[in-house]
Design a protein around this motif. Structure first.
Motif, short mmCIF file in Angstrom:
data_model
loop_
_atom_site.label_atom_id
_atom_site.label_comp_id
_atom_site.label_asym_id
_atom_site.label_seq_id
_atom_site.Cartn_x
_atom_site.Cartn_y
_atom_site.Cartn_z
N ALA A 1 0.82 -1.21 0.00
CA ALA A 1 0.00 0.00 0.00
C ALA A 1 0.85 1.26 0.00
O ALA A 1 0.32 2.37 0.05
N LEU A 2 2.17 1.10 -0.07
CA LEU A 2 3.08 2.24 -0.02
C LEU A 2 3.73 2.46 -1.38
O LEU A 2 3.83 1.55 -2.19
N ALA A 3 4.17 3.69 -1.60
CA ALA A 3 4.88 4.05 -2.82
C ALA A 3 6.02 5.00 -2.46
O ALA A 3 6.03 5.59 -1.38
N ALA A 4 6.95 5.13 -3.38
CA ALA A 4 8.06 6.07 -3.21
C ALA A 4 7.61 7.44 -3.71
O ALA A 4 7.07 7.55 -4.81
N TRP A 5 7.83 8.45 -2.92
CA TRP A 5 7.45 9.82 -3.27
C TRP A 5 8.63 10.76 -3.03
O TRP A 5 9.29 10.66 -2.00
N CYS A 6 8.85 11.68 -3.95
CA CYS A 6 9.78 12.77 -3.66
C CYS A 6 8.99 13.78 -2.83
O CYS A 6 7.76 13.77 -2.83
N GLU A 7 9.69 14.63 -2.13
CA GLU A 7 9.01 15.58 -1.24
C GLU A 7 8.05 16.48 -2.00
O GLU A 7 6.95 16.77 -1.53
N ARG A 8 8.47 16.94 -3.15
CA ARG A 8 7.65 17.87 -3.93
C ARG A 8 6.32 17.25 -4.35
O ARG A 8 5.26 17.83 -4.17
N CYS A 9 6.38 16.04 -4.91
CA CYS A 9 5.15 15.36 -5.35
C CYS A 9 4.28 14.98 -4.16
O CYS A 9 3.06 15.11 -4.21
N HIS A 10 4.90 14.51 -3.08
CA HIS A 10 4.15 14.13 -1.88
C HIS A 10 3.37 15.31 -1.32
O HIS A 10 2.18 15.22 -1.07
N ASP A 11 4.06 16.43 -1.14
CA ASP A 11 3.41 17.60 -0.56
C ASP A 11 2.31 18.15 -1.47
O ASP A 11 1.23 18.51 -1.00
N ALA A 12 2.57 18.21 -2.77
CA ALA A 12 1.57 18.73 -3.70
C ALA A 12 0.36 17.81 -3.78
O ALA A 12 -0.79 18.28 -3.84
N THR A 13 0.57 16.50 -3.78
CA THR A 13 -0.55 15.56 -3.83
C THR A 13 -1.37 15.63 -2.55
O THR A 13 -2.60 15.62 -2.58
#
Length: 117
Positions: free
Chosen positions: A84-96
């Motif tokens: 249920a987890l994925a790899a996120w960069c900070e920018r994409c994580h915060d924007a999503t």
């Protein structure tokens, strides 16, 4: 991908998520960016160089793959399985996360004002 430096806590889970993602952010546009130049997937890789906003290194994090789950409390997120987890960069994580929060607020029923009479 260059050397993977795992977090202090949950290193095994983080490494499993990064291995499944091949060390690359798994955002496919939920952040509001189409990532069209990169085949529809964010190009940022763990420990890669950040070209914008002051440079520095990219540090991927393991977070819920589903945008709605990004709003879960931390103790619920910690209990999620690696599937249920994925790899996120900070920018994409915060924007999503921000976009999901705004969408949830827009669809939430308006609270009735408290009245005395």
């Amino acid at each position: 991908m260059t050397g993977r430096t795992p977090p202090l806590v949950g290193a095994g889970l983080w490494q499993a998520v990064m291995a499944a993602a091949a060390g690359r952010c798994q955002c496919r546009g939920t952040c509001g960016t189409s990532h069209a130049k990169d085949g529809g997937r964010c190009p940022r890789e763990h420990d890669g160089y950040r070209q914008h906003h002051g440079g520095g290194r990219v540090h991927l994090l393991a977070a819920p793959a589903e945008p709605a789950a990004l709003l879960l409390p931390p103790h619920h997120v910690a209990a999620l399985p690696k599937q249920a987890l994925a790899a996120w960069c900070e920018r994409c994580h915060d924007a999503t996360r921000t976009a999901t929060c705004k969408a949830q607020q827009a669809t939430a029923p308006a609270a009735e004002p408290d009245v005395l009479f």
